[in-house]
Design a protein around this motif. Structure first.
Motif, short mmCIF file in Angstrom:
data_model
loop_
_atom_site.label_atom_id
_atom_site.label_comp_id
_atom_site.label_asym_id
_atom_site.label_seq_id
_atom_site.Cartn_x
_atom_site.Cartn_y
_atom_site.Cartn_z
N TRP A 194 -45.00 13.12 67.86
CA TRP A 194 -44.31 12.26 66.89
C TRP A 194 -43.04 11.67 67.48
O TRP A 194 -42.84 10.45 67.48
N LEU A 198 -42.22 7.90 68.64
CA LEU A 198 -41.13 7.22 67.96
C LEU A 198 -40.16 6.62 68.97
O LEU A 198 -39.69 5.48 68.81
N LEU A 216 -38.14 14.75 52.71
CA LEU A 216 -37.36 14.30 53.87
C LEU A 216 -36.38 15.37 54.34
O LEU A 216 -36.02 15.41 55.52
N LEU A 219 -38.21 17.29 56.82
CA LEU A 219 -38.29 16.57 58.08
C LEU A 219 -36.96 16.66 58.83
O LEU A 219 -36.93 16.78 60.06
N ILE A 268 -32.08 6.55 63.34
CA ILE A 268 -33.43 6.72 62.81
C ILE A 268 -33.38 6.61 61.30
O ILE A 268 -32.46 7.10 60.65
N GLN A 269 -34.41 5.98 60.72
CA GLN A 269 -34.53 5.92 59.27
C GLN A 269 -35.87 6.50 58.84
O GLN A 269 -36.89 6.27 59.49
N PHE A 270 -35.86 7.27 57.75
CA PHE A 270 -37.06 7.80 57.12
C PHE A 270 -37.17 7.18 55.72
O PHE A 270 -36.19 7.15 54.98
N HIS A 272 -39.79 7.60 52.39
CA HIS A 272 -40.90 8.35 51.82
C HIS A 272 -41.36 7.67 50.54
O HIS A 272 -40.58 7.52 49.59
N ILE A 391 -44.75 8.64 54.79
CA ILE A 391 -43.36 8.62 55.25
C ILE A 391 -43.31 7.77 56.51
O ILE A 391 -43.92 8.14 57.53
N THR A 393 -41.27 6.51 59.65
CA THR A 393 -40.11 6.89 60.46
C THR A 393 -39.94 5.83 61.53
O THR A 393 -40.91 5.48 62.22
N TYR A 420 -31.46 9.24 56.78
CA TYR A 420 -31.14 8.83 58.15
C TYR A 420 -31.03 10.05 59.06
O TYR A 420 -30.77 11.16 58.61
#
Length: 441
Positions: A194, A198, A216, A219, A268-270, A272, A391, A393, A420
């Motif tokens: 992952w 990414l 999140l 995560l 980084i942005q997540f 969901h 989700i 990412t 984030y």
């Protein structure tokens, strides 16, 4: 399955160590050993670099009287030069280095920058012993030295191992990588895949999360921790009355990066998806690095303007707490090599204040418009629609993202939870996971 993936990610190729010596040395003190057989001592991949060959051996070591260098002749026929001052600075003895913290104890104030080597010896072709003019002694392992060789190729190998710079550009032809959310949480091989994907591609879709808030946070714990901002540790993207952010409406969102108003925007942005609108609400992404390079080819002057002009950003409101933020960012950030390293663009928070001479304003707008037109080109943008439990990412420094409008009603029709993380946290976990996968633990 993931063992095969890990092996593929860690495939190796041979590196030959080239060292270019610019010194003319008339004499040196050397220690010779029995000539060994040739072996390959550098291994790496573009995605992750394997540990160096433990059997790396030294054929000969000598202290050069001119220019204060130590030269090592390796069994594969290559040579490496090490400055004496660097060797003294990096002495690994307990007085100079705190091994429990992996940190230097030797103070720079106590370092003689003009130091030379009094004596150098070699033991079992694996250890170099140095005696310094003040009778202090240092011991260096062959593998440790080989890994830190100063040749151009060796330094490039080390930077690749540390920072994983490989970048795969894409456009509308993106094959969106996807993985199981639960496998990422519970499998080190999956988590490694992952994060390495990414880093390389800039976006990965995780599937199968529960359709409730809080996923999140899991995560975040998987990588270390989430980034707290003025919108909270996580935040809810839905249509809100008196919205304090344009994302909290049902309208179209143009391509943007999040939070350029911060001096150090989240890396980084997540997002969901908890609930999705029946009609509209599709997500759009574009590879900002790829488009920036296209702009540089198409209009170098526009690229120069966007990579040199400081733009004011602002954000004022109340959420996690009250806030009043200001920053100056270049739309396209480049490093010392001129390579794009970050995009800082959010049209909603671009300030009315613009701190440049009046005659430079129109050329800036023209450059920005050309960049935005390229971002919106059908050949560059990728469109997809998240399903509940997905989700996404993605790299907030590289990708710009947007959203198509959707119809809102009396009840919430679309709900995403966002969070984030910083690249420092993600890269730390990636390096740790790589070590676990390599060691087979």
């Amino acid at each position: 399955m993931w063992n095969a993936v890990a092996k593929n990610l860690l495939r190796t190729k041979v590196h030959q160590d080239y060292s270019r010596t610019l010194l003319l040395v008339q004499k040196g003190r050397s220690i010779l050993t029995r000539p060994p057989s040739s072996r390959n001592c550098w291994q790496h991949t573009a995605r992750a670099v394997q540990p160096f060959n433990m059997s790396t051996s030294i054929q000969k070591v000598e202290a050069l009287d001119v220019n204060n260098f130590v030269r090592i002749h390796w069994e594969d026929g290559s040579k490496s030069l090490y400055p004496a001052v660097w060797l003294r600075d990096n002495c690994q003895c307990p007085d100079c280095f705190l091994h429990s913290a992996k940190a230097r104890k030797l103070l720079l104030e106590d370092l003689d920058v003009n130091i030379g080597v009094k004596e150098v010896t070699l033991t079992d072709r694996q250890k170099v012993y140095i005696t310094w003019p003040d009778k202090h002694t240092s011991e260096f392992e062959a593998e440790w030295l080989k890994k830190r060789c100063f040749s151009e190729q060796a330094r490039a190998e080390m930077q690749e191992e540390l920072f994983l710079p490989e970048c795969k550009y894409w456009g509308s032809d993106l094959k969106l990588p996807n993985m199981s959310f639960e496998e990422v949480l519970h499998s080190d091989e999956s988590a490694y895949k992952w994060l390495s994907t990414l880093k390389k591609v800039g976006i990965v879709l995780l599937t199968g999360a529960a359709t409730r808030q809080g996923e999140l946070v899991k995560l975040g714990k998987r990588i270390g921790f989430l980034r707290l901002t003025f919108y909270g540790p996580t935040w809810q993207v839905e249509d809100k009355m008196d919205a304090n952010n344009v994302a909290y409406t049902s309208g179209k969102l143009s391509f943007h990066t999040d939070y350029p108003v911060l001096q150090h925007p989240p890396g980084i942005q997540f997002l969901h998806c908890i609930k999705q609108a029946a009609t509209g609400g599709e997500s759009e992404v574009v590879d900002g690095f790829h488009v920036s390079n296209k702009l540089k080819e198409q209009n170098p002057q526009a690229f120069q303007i966007l990579s040199s002009t400081l733009v004011d950003f602002t954000d004022v409101g109340v959420d996690y707490c009250d806030f009043n933020m200001q920053s100056k960012q270049r739309i396209i950030d480049v490093d010392y090599k001129g390579q794009v390293v970050r995009i800082n663009y959010n049209n909603a928070t671009r300030d009315t204040v613009f701190d440049i001479p009046a005659e430079k304003v129109q050329p800036f707008y023209a450059a920005l418009k050309e960049f935005v037109d390229l971002l919106n080109s059908p050949e560059h943008k990728f469109t997809y629609k998240m399903k509940p439990g997905d989700i996404v990412t993605f790299d907030n420094w590289r990708l710009l993202h947007g959203r198509r409008s959707y119809q809102s009603g009396t009840e919430t029709s679309r709900h995403l939870e966002g969070a984030y993380a910083d690249w420092d946290v993600v890269m730390s976990r990636l390096r740790l996971l790589r070590k676990i996968v390599q060691n087979g633990n």
